[in-house]
Design a protein around this motif. Structure first.
Motif, mmCIF file in Angstrom:
data_model
loop_
_atom_site.group_PDB
_atom_site.id
_atom_site.type_symbol
_atom_site.label_atom_id
_atom_site.label_comp_id
_atom_site.label_asym_id
_atom_site.label_seq_id
_atom_site.Cartn_x
_atom_site.Cartn_y
_atom_site.Cartn_z
ATOM 1 N N LYS A 100 0.824 -1.212 0.000
ATOM 2 C CA LYS A 100 0.000 0.000 0.000
ATOM 3 C C LYS A 100 0.857 1.261 0.000
ATOM 4 O O LYS A 100 0.499 2.267 -0.619
ATOM 5 N N ALA A 130 1.964 1.928 -3.443
ATOM 6 C CA ALA A 130 0.898 2.444 -4.322
ATOM 7 C C ALA A 130 0.414 3.826 -3.888
ATOM 8 O O ALA A 130 -0.323 4.478 -4.612
ATOM 9 N N GLY A 131 0.790 4.249 -2.667
ATOM 10 C CA GLY A 131 0.439 5.602 -2.233
ATOM 11 C C GLY A 131 -0.872 5.718 -1.479
ATOM 12 O O GLY A 131 -1.551 6.752 -1.535
ATOM 13 N N HIS A 132 -1.260 4.674 -0.740
ATOM 14 C CA HIS A 132 -2.514 4.753 0.027
ATOM 15 C C HIS A 132 -2.417 5.871 1.067
ATOM 16 O O HIS A 132 -1.431 5.952 1.808
ATOM 17 N N PRO A 133 -3.457 6.734 1.113
ATOM 18 C CA PRO A 133 -3.364 7.916 1.984
ATOM 19 C C PRO A 133 -3.329 7.590 3.485
ATOM 20 O O PRO A 133 -2.941 8.439 4.283
ATOM 21 N N PRO A 162 -1.140 8.778 -5.978
ATOM 22 C CA PRO A 162 -1.393 7.389 -6.393
ATOM 23 C C PRO A 162 -1.674 7.269 -7.887
ATOM 24 O O PRO A 162 -1.169 6.357 -8.544
ATOM 25 N N PHE A 196 1.694 -0.846 -10.489
ATOM 26 C CA PHE A 196 0.349 -1.421 -10.370
ATOM 27 C C PHE A 196 0.243 -2.194 -9.075
ATOM 28 O O PHE A 196 1.122 -2.981 -8.728
ATOM 29 N N LEU A 197 -0.870 -1.949 -8.364
ATOM 30 C CA LEU A 197 -1.152 -2.746 -7.167
ATOM 31 C C LEU A 197 -2.382 -3.618 -7.422
ATOM 32 O O LEU A 197 -3.462 -3.104 -7.705
ATOM 33 N N GLY A 198 -2.195 -4.930 -7.332
ATOM 34 C CA GLY A 198 -3.334 -5.838 -7.365
ATOM 35 C C GLY A 198 -3.821 -6.004 -5.938
ATOM 36 O O GLY A 198 -3.053 -6.408 -5.058
ATOM 37 N N PHE A 199 -5.075 -5.638 -5.689
ATOM 38 C CA PHE A 199 -5.567 -5.562 -4.312
ATOM 39 C C PHE A 199 -5.864 -6.946 -3.728
ATOM 40 O O PHE A 199 -6.368 -7.828 -4.408
#
Lengths: 264, 411
Positions: free
Chosen positions: A53, A56-59, A80, A89-92
């Motif tokens: 995360k 990917a830049g999760h706040p 992000p 790319f982040l696959g969640f």
């Protein structure tokens, strides 16, 4: 595929991060070159998902130290969306359901954002439909899913296939797949892993985050990293994953205790 | 109810005095409405059902009426649909050939039918209804014949001053009506709408009201519906951009056994107020209600929803579900949402729920992580929130691009 002369795509140096007041990452180091497949394994709470995360830049996550460079540029200063556009790319682990947003439209807007960044023309509705129908084959997905809302009412396996479909459309240079195997039955795992294998090439790299060896039976990693207490504790080849499978994670605790004793 | 003297003096009295003497087919109704207004003060905040809705905008509106036309070009009518331009003054049926199955009511039918559903749904003495009765000069009164299917589009431009519109529809057994209604405010004014629909057994109505306002315009609308058993009603209202909008959909299932779908979407920004007070009453067993009310509140806007559901003893095996969802886009906007369930019957299912949330961080992040910019992602999520109501509009109303207008109203 390991090529010592391949360009470095992602360089993580002494990365520290916290969520709210809790420090989670405590000095992660990792270098990823083009063509490589890396696997990060570890127990729940070891910091694996946080690492994905943060990249990917999760706040919700704050970087408190260290650096991440992507193809030589500071990744951490980008929003992000900008990270995605330049090829991260982040696959969640848990793809988000977005009722009311059509999957097809979402995929088209996302694909065009990436294409614009790459200097390609945006695809109109028709051209995009052609492209998406071709890429659906990568994950053997029914075109009917395009007409539904993003992930809404998808089964666990369908959500993960939708993630890999997005990856197939966005053609990232660094794909971080967070527990892509969780919640998949054997058939879905085979399809998803097959998709990842098809998309991996000499110019891109994959970072798999997983609990279990079984994903690594289907996708062969070049490197396996064991994460614990917010750091990478040990790095090896694919045999390290087998060792973990046999010995479990208890030895990790022993090594951590030994490290703690050294520090003291 | 306590008088709001200043507003009443400023607006109602001079305005009442300016009306022409009661005349025409609605003469007796006008008399009744004027008498009622003369003795009933404007609803004020001390009355529970007007607690959150300030009517002071009315005092700022011009008294004299000036007609208007819808400025934006509209798509062509749906195939097979009859489109009427309706301003409450001229006869919209003049020179129009009505399609098979649609007839104007005879004076006798009109005399019998007018006001029946208002009384049945208990709103004939509501202030906005009396206001409409006081000044409406015409009523558009139509019957859909048994087993016929009619597609009707009503277009109204709300001009300056007060514009009263009154509609009466009788749907005979197994008649079907798709009714798309557009109200577009083109000037500072008050648009007063009173609709009555009676559905005979097994009739079906799909009604979509799309009302685009402006900050210096007000909309007061009552939609009163009576349903015989086995009839189906889908009633959707989409309102945005009004300085003041008050909607009262009121449905009674006269013997139960009918199916009602209520959909609402209201969008407020700036200092706007939108208020929906809905009521559904089951007067017999085995009725069904499926209600979804949504609101988007930005700026210092105020959104009010009050959803009354009445299930008396005779309404056994009623199945009702009500959900109110609000998207709060500003910390200065205000939401008041309240279910009001009155259940006496003991063998019923009545679900209700209310949510108020801002845009979900996880949803935004998911979209951003695919390269979609924060603003565009927020726009997509707002559209998605609205779409759940818009998709239930009849085809013609959907073609009026309510979504684009809604987002514009927010811009």
């Amino acid at each position: 595929m390991i090529r010592p002369d391949a360009p470095v795509l992602l360089e993580i140096r002494d990365l520290h991060a916290r969520v709210e007041d809790k420090a989670i990452l405590k000095g992660v180091n990792l270098t990823i070159r083009a063509g490589e497949i890396h696997a990060v394994m570890g127990r729940n709470g070891s910091g694996k998902s946080t690492l994905s995360k943060v990249l990917a830049g999760h706040p919700a996550y704050t970087v408190t130290g260290g650096s991440v460079t992507y193809r030589g540029d500071n990744l951490l200063e980008l929003d992000p969306e900008q990270r995605a556009r330049i090829g991260v790319f982040l696959g969640f682990q848990y793809p988000v359901e977005i009722p009311g947003v059509s999957n097809l439209e979402f995929l088209r807007v996302a694909t065009n954002a990436r294409r614009t960044e790459q200097g390609h023309e945006e695809l109109d509705t028709f051209a995009f439909e052609d492209l998406v129908r071709e890429r659906l084959k990568v994950v053997q997905m029914d075109p009917a899913f395009l007409d539904r809302s993003v992930n809404e009412g998808f089964s666990g396996g369908e959500k993960k296939r939708n993630e890999i479909l997005q990856m197939a459309l966005l053609e990232p240079l660094v794909a971080i797949l967070d527990e892509t195997d969780s919640g998949l039955d054997i058939d879905a795992l085979r399809i998803v892993a097959g998709g990842v294998n098809q998309l991996a090439n000499a110019d891109n790299a994959t970072l798999l985050i997983t609990h279990y060896q079984r994903l690594l039976d289907a996708i062969t990693p070049d490197y396996v990293h064991v994460m614990a207490a917010g750091r990478i504790l040990r790095t090896g080849g694919k045999e390290l994953a087998l060792e973990l499978e046999q010995r479990g994670y208890d030895w990790v605790d022993q090594e951590l205790a030994a490290l703690a004793a050294e520090v003291a | 109810m306590v008088a709001s003297t200043s507003t009443r003096q400023l607006w109602v009295e001079p305005w009442l005095a300016a009306l022409p003497a009661p005349a025409g087919e609605l003469g007796p109704v006008q008399q009744r409405g004027r008498a009622a207004l003369a003795r009933t003060p404007l609803p004020a905040a001390r009355a529970e059902e007007w607690r959150f809705t300030d009517l002071s905008l009315l005092a700022q509106l011009p008294v004299a009426s000036v007609a208007a036309a819808v400025e934006r070009p509209l798509p062509a009518p749906q195939p097979g649909a009859l489109r009427l331009h309706w301003n409450g003054r001229e006869d919209p049926l003049q020179g129009v050939e009505l399609p098979a199955g649609l007839q104007a009511l005879t004076p006798t039918d009109l005399a019998q039918g007018l006001g029946h559903t208002l009384a049945a749904t208990g709103c004939e003495q509501h202030w906005p209804v009396e206001l409409n009765q006081a000044c409406a000069e015409r009523v558009l009164a139509l019957r859909v014949a048994s087993r016929q299917r009619v597609n009707l589009e009503l277009i109204s431009a709300a001009g300056e001053g007060l514009q009263p519109l009154r509609l009466l529809l009788l749907l005979e057994e197994k008649a079907e009506l798709d009714l798309s209604q557009l109200v577009s405010a083109e000037a500072a004014g008050l648009h007063s709408l009173v609709v009555e629909v009676h559905l005979a057994r097994s009739a079906r109505l799909q009604h979509g009201l799309v009302a685009f306002g402006r900050s210096d315009a007000a909309l007061l609308a009552h939609l009163a519906i009576e349903q015989e058993p086995e009839s189906q009603v889908s009633l959707s209202q989409v309102v945005a951009g009004w300085g003041l909008a008050r909607l009262e959909p009121r449905v009674v299932q006269v013997d139960g056994g009918a199916h009602t779908i209520l959909r609402g979407l209201q969008v407020v920004d700036g200092q706007q107020i939108a208020d929906t007070h809905s009521q559904l009453e089951f007067r017999g067993p085995e009725g069904q209600l499926d209600q979804l009310h949504k609101a988007v509140a930005a700026g210092q806007g105020r959104s009010v929803f009050n959803g009354a559901v009445r299930v008396p003893r005779e309404a056994q095996r009623t199945n009702a579900a009500q959900l109110s969802r609000t998207l709060l886009l500003s910390d200065r906007a205000r939401i008041d949402t309240k279910p009001e369930l009155e259940i006496v019957a003991d063998d019923v299912k009545c679900a209700h729920g209310a949510t108020v949330s801002s845009l979900q961080t996880d949803e935004l992040f998911y979209l951003q992580s695919r390269g979609i910019g924060a603003d565009q992602a927020a726009g997509l999520l707002q559209r998605a929130f609205c779409e759940e109501v818009l998709r239930d509009l009849p085809a013609a109303a959907r073609a009026w691009c309510p979504l684009e207008r809604l987002l514009e109203a927010r811009a």
